[in-house]
Scaffold this motif. Sequence first.
Motif, PDB file in Angstrom:
ATOM      1  N   GLU A 169       0.826  -1.213   0.000  1.00 19.37           N
ATOM      2  CA  GLU A 169       0.000   0.000   0.000  1.00 19.37           C
ATOM      3  C   GLU A 169       0.861   1.264   0.000  1.00 19.37           C
ATOM      4  OE1 GLU A 169      -2.354  -0.387   3.470  1.00 19.37           O
ATOM      5  OE2 GLU A 169      -3.501  -2.101   2.724  1.00 19.37           O
ATOM      6  N   LEU A 170       1.992   1.214   0.708  1.00 20.39           N
ATOM      7  CA  LEU A 170       2.858   2.384   0.820  1.00 20.39           C
ATOM      8  C   LEU A 170       3.843   2.517  -0.334  1.00 20.39           C
ATOM      9  CD1 LEU A 170       3.613   2.207   4.661  1.00 20.39           C
ATOM     10  CD2 LEU A 170       1.979   3.681   3.470  1.00 20.39           C
ATOM     11  N   GLY A 171       3.781   1.599  -1.273  1.00 19.51           N
ATOM     12  CA  GLY A 171       4.638   1.685  -2.448  1.00 19.51           C
ATOM     13  C   GLY A 171       6.044   1.162  -2.230  1.00 19.51           C
ATOM     14  N   VAL A 172       6.294   0.510  -1.090  1.00 22.06           N
ATOM     15  CA  VAL A 172       7.614  -0.065  -0.837  1.00 22.06           C
ATOM     16  C   VAL A 172       7.801  -1.324  -1.675  1.00 22.06           C
ATOM     17  CG1 VAL A 172       9.129  -1.045   0.933  1.00 22.06           C
ATOM     18  CG2 VAL A 172       7.641   0.889   1.504  1.00 22.06           C
ATOM     19  N   TYR A 173       6.738  -2.125  -1.806  1.00 21.00           N
ATOM     20  CA  TYR A 173       6.778  -3.329  -2.631  1.00 21.00           C
ATOM     21  C   TYR A 173       5.932  -3.131  -3.877  1.00 21.00           C
ATOM     22  CZ  TYR A 173       8.598  -5.796   1.484  1.00 21.00           C
ATOM     23  OH  TYR A 173       9.350  -6.188   2.555  1.00 21.00           O
ATOM     24  N   ARG A 174       6.489  -3.521  -5.002  1.00 19.04           N
ATOM     25  CA  ARG A 174       5.704  -3.516  -6.234  1.00 19.04           C
ATOM     26  C   ARG A 174       4.786  -4.733  -6.253  1.00 19.04           C
ATOM     27  NH1 ARG A 174      10.044  -1.620 -10.927  1.00 19.04           N
ATOM     28  NH2 ARG A 174      10.588   0.401  -9.956  1.00 19.04           N
ATOM     29  N   ASP A 175       3.926  -4.767  -7.251  1.00 20.71           N
ATOM     30  CA  ASP A 175       2.903  -5.819  -7.312  1.00 20.71           C
ATOM     31  C   ASP A 175       3.505  -7.222  -7.260  1.00 20.71           C
ATOM     32  OD1 ASP A 175       1.041  -3.846  -7.455  1.00 20.71           O
ATOM     33  OD2 ASP A 175       0.599  -4.087  -9.589  1.00 20.71           O
ATOM     34  N   HIS A 176       4.580  -7.462  -8.022  1.00 21.50           N
ATOM     35  CA  HIS A 176       5.128  -8.815  -8.081  1.00 21.50           C
ATOM     36  C   HIS A 176       5.744  -9.217  -6.738  1.00 21.50           C
ATOM     37  CE1 HIS A 176       8.786  -6.436  -8.944  1.00 21.50           C
ATOM     38  NE2 HIS A 176       9.456  -7.482  -8.506  1.00 21.50           N
ATOM     39  N   THR A 177       6.359  -8.268  -6.034  1.00 22.61           N
ATOM     40  CA  THR A 177       6.925  -8.578  -4.714  1.00 22.61           C
ATOM     41  C   THR A 177       5.810  -8.875  -3.717  1.00 22.61           C
ATOM     42  OG1 THR A 177       8.786  -7.098  -5.164  1.00 22.61           O
ATOM     43  CG2 THR A 177       8.417  -7.728  -2.867  1.00 22.61           C
ATOM     44  N   TYR A 178       4.755  -8.090  -3.787  1.00 23.28           N
ATOM     45  CA  TYR A 178       3.600  -8.316  -2.906  1.00 23.28           C
ATOM     46  C   TYR A 178       2.993  -9.695  -3.154  1.00 23.28           C
ATOM     47  CZ  TYR A 178      -1.298  -7.999  -1.454  1.00 23.28           C
ATOM     48  OH  TYR A 178      -2.534  -8.251  -0.911  1.00 23.28           O
ATOM     49  N   ARG A 179       2.799 -10.038  -4.428  1.00 30.11           N
ATOM     50  CA  ARG A 179       2.204 -11.344  -4.748  1.00 30.11           C
ATOM     51  C   ARG A 179       3.102 -12.486  -4.279  1.00 30.11           C
ATOM     52  NH1 ARG A 179       0.719  -8.593  -9.603  1.00 30.11           N
ATOM     53  NH2 ARG A 179       2.545  -9.483 -10.667  1.00 30.11           N
ATOM     54  N   ARG A 180       4.422 -12.324  -4.422  1.00 29.73           N
ATOM     55  CA  ARG A 180       5.344 -13.375  -3.980  1.00 29.73           C
ATOM     56  C   ARG A 180       5.289 -13.528  -2.459  1.00 29.73           C
ATOM     57  NH1 ARG A 180      11.054 -13.769  -3.095  1.00 29.73           N
ATOM     58  NH2 ARG A 180      11.344 -11.579  -3.640  1.00 29.73           N
ATOM     59  N   GLY A 181       5.234 -12.411  -1.752  1.00 28.92           N
ATOM     60  CA  GLY A 181       5.147 -12.461  -0.301  1.00 28.92           C
ATOM     61  C   GLY A 181       3.880 -13.132   0.177  1.00 28.92           C
ATOM     62  N   MET A 182       2.752 -12.779  -0.418  1.00 28.10           N
ATOM     63  CA  MET A 182       1.483 -13.372  -0.012  1.00 28.10           C
ATOM     64  C   MET A 182       1.421 -14.844  -0.380  1.00 28.10           C
ATOM     65  SD  MET A 182       0.118 -10.912   1.561  1.00 28.10           S
ATOM     66  CE  MET A 182      -1.639 -11.112   1.765  1.00 28.10           C
ATOM     67  N   SER A 183       2.057 -15.216  -1.492  1.00 27.42           N
ATOM     68  CA  SER A 183       2.097 -16.617  -1.899  1.00 27.42           C
ATOM     69  C   SER A 183       2.899 -17.448  -0.898  1.00 27.42           C
ATOM     70  CB  SER A 183       2.710 -16.738  -3.299  1.00 27.42           C
ATOM     71  OG  SER A 183       2.850 -18.090  -3.683  1.00 27.42           O
ATOM     72  N   LEU A 184       4.031 -16.913  -0.439  1.00 27.33           N
ATOM     73  CA  LEU A 184       4.836 -17.623   0.552  1.00 27.33           C
ATOM     74  C   LEU A 184       4.067 -17.777   1.865  1.00 27.33           C
ATOM     75  CD1 LEU A 184       8.355 -16.009  -0.025  1.00 27.33           C
ATOM     76  CD2 LEU A 184       7.745 -18.416  -0.346  1.00 27.33           C
ATOM     77  N   LEU A 185       3.378 -16.731   2.284  1.00 25.25           N
ATOM     78  CA  LEU A 185       2.603 -16.797   3.517  1.00 25.25           C
ATOM     79  C   LEU A 185       1.483 -17.833   3.398  1.00 25.25           C
ATOM     80  CD1 LEU A 185       2.448 -13.004   4.403  1.00 25.25           C
ATOM     81  CD2 LEU A 185       3.586 -14.799   5.728  1.00 25.25           C
ATOM     82  N   ALA A 186       0.880 -17.912   2.210  1.00 26.98           N
ATOM     83  CA  ALA A 186      -0.176 -18.907   1.994  1.00 26.98           C
ATOM     84  C   ALA A 186       0.397 -20.320   2.081  1.00 26.98           C
ATOM     85  CB  ALA A 186      -0.841 -18.672   0.641  1.00 26.98           C
ATOM     86  N   GLN A 187       1.607 -20.518   1.538  1.00 23.16           N
ATOM     87  CA  GLN A 187       2.247 -21.832   1.605  1.00 23.16           C
ATOM     88  C   GLN A 187       2.558 -22.220   3.050  1.00 23.16           C
ATOM     89  OE1 GLN A 187       5.657 -22.213  -1.039  1.00 23.16           O
ATOM     90  NE2 GLN A 187       4.666 -20.906  -2.566  1.00 23.16           N
ATOM     91  N   TRP A 188       2.982 -21.261   3.859  1.00 24.87           N
ATOM     92  CA  TRP A 188       3.329 -21.540   5.250  1.00 24.87           C
ATOM     93  C   TRP A 188       2.085 -21.817   6.088  1.00 24.87           C
ATOM     94  CZ3 TRP A 188       6.986 -16.734   5.226  1.00 24.87           C
ATOM     95  CH2 TRP A 188       8.169 -17.074   4.551  1.00 24.87           C
ATOM     96  N   GLY A 189       0.946 -21.307   5.650  1.00 21.89           N
ATOM     97  CA  GLY A 189      -0.311 -21.614   6.306  1.00 21.89           C
ATOM     98  C   GLY A 189      -0.562 -20.805   7.564  1.00 21.89           C
ATOM     99  N   TYR A 190      -1.649 -21.187   8.237  1.00 22.39           N
ATOM    100  CA  TYR A 190      -2.070 -20.506   9.452  1.00 22.39           C
ATOM    101  C   TYR A 190      -1.983 -21.475  10.629  1.00 22.39           C
ATOM    102  CZ  TYR A 190      -4.880 -17.968  12.821  1.00 22.39           C
ATOM    103  OH  TYR A 190      -5.297 -17.322  13.953  1.00 22.39           O
ATOM    104  N   PRO A 191      -1.463 -21.050  11.766  1.00 20.93           N
ATOM    105  CA  PRO A 191      -0.937 -19.715  12.052  1.00 20.93           C
ATOM    106  C   PRO A 191       0.394 -19.481  11.360  1.00 20.93           C
ATOM    107  CG  PRO A 191      -0.580 -21.146  13.923  1.00 20.93           C
ATOM    108  CD  PRO A 191      -1.410 -21.934  12.960  1.00 20.93           C
ATOM    109  N   GLU A 192       0.660 -18.245  11.022  1.00 28.10           N
ATOM    110  CA  GLU A 192       1.878 -17.920  10.311  1.00 28.10           C
ATOM    111  C   GLU A 192       3.083 -18.041  11.246  1.00 28.10           C
ATOM    112  OE1 GLU A 192       1.215 -13.856   9.049  1.00 28.10           O
ATOM    113  OE2 GLU A 192       2.275 -13.088  10.805  1.00 28.10           O
ATOM    114  N   PRO A 193       4.291 -18.123  10.669  1.00 30.02           N
ATOM    115  CA  PRO A 193       5.496 -18.256  11.510  1.00 30.02           C
ATOM    116  C   PRO A 193       5.690 -17.041  12.419  1.00 30.02           C
ATOM    117  CG  PRO A 193       5.971 -18.748   9.195  1.00 30.02           C
ATOM    118  CD  PRO A 193       4.603 -18.157   9.237  1.00 30.02           C
ATOM    119  N   GLY A 194       6.411 -17.262  13.515  1.00 29.54           N
ATOM    120  CA  GLY A 194       6.736 -16.158  14.411  1.00 29.54           C
ATOM    121  C   GLY A 194       5.663 -15.870  15.435  1.00 29.54           C
TER     122      GLY A 194
END
Length: 252
Positions: A169-194
């Motif tokens: 949202e703040l423009g730090v990550y472009r669309d492809h970086t955002y999609r990659r991040g969300m894809s990794l989080l989806a792979q790790w599942g819920y609850p997320e790490p940490g």
Amino acid sequence: MIERHLRLPELRLPHLDLADPAGPDDVRAAATTAREAFSLAQAPVPHMVRLLESYGVIVLALPDVSERVDAFSHWYGQRPFVFLSPAKDDKARSRMDTAHELGHLLMHHDAEPGSQILEREATAFASEFLAPTVVLRDELPARLDFDRLHELKRRWGISLKALVSRAHELGVYRDHTYRRGMSLLAQWGYPEPGDLGPREAPSLLGKAVELLDERQVTAATLATQAALPATLALAVIDAATEHVPELQLAAL
């Protein structure tokens, strides 16, 4: 019923005048004003539930609710109540849910529930309230660095998913970086790490009842005065009590 015997914290919620219709900048400004009213400066919120309780909001944990219900809030007389679901025992999520309901209480007076516009506004308020843009933008890593994101998760008490979304949202990550991040989080599942530890739980009414019990004003007495069945009164008290595991010394 409790306030007949004990003075609870004074209600001191700030009054916000939100533009109608409100834009993203208006919601962010409302969150900034609220942080100033709560004397948070630009630091993380140590404990969302304690903050609300100290400003006169009654917080209750709902027992046996659907996992689709995260939280809701309502005014009863002169007191606002926030109801949190314990179904998902996630500290980051409980903090976001509590901040979300604070947004409703401050911005959406007498609003009809269920509006997707109001829900989005409350979510945007919660994100800004928990981690102000003016500080977070400079702390977010320029690349998808989950080690750094884990540090920010612990610092601000918000989820990795929320941090990746804010970075986008703040423009730090472009669309492809955002999609990659969300894809990794989806792979790790819920609850997320940490894991951040146990979810934040209310304690105000539970402590009040303990104090009254020391003065021989029992839960049964409170139930009678409120014209409530004893089982219901006990359920309400339990929902407002923090249950801390008891520690026992191991035998040597």
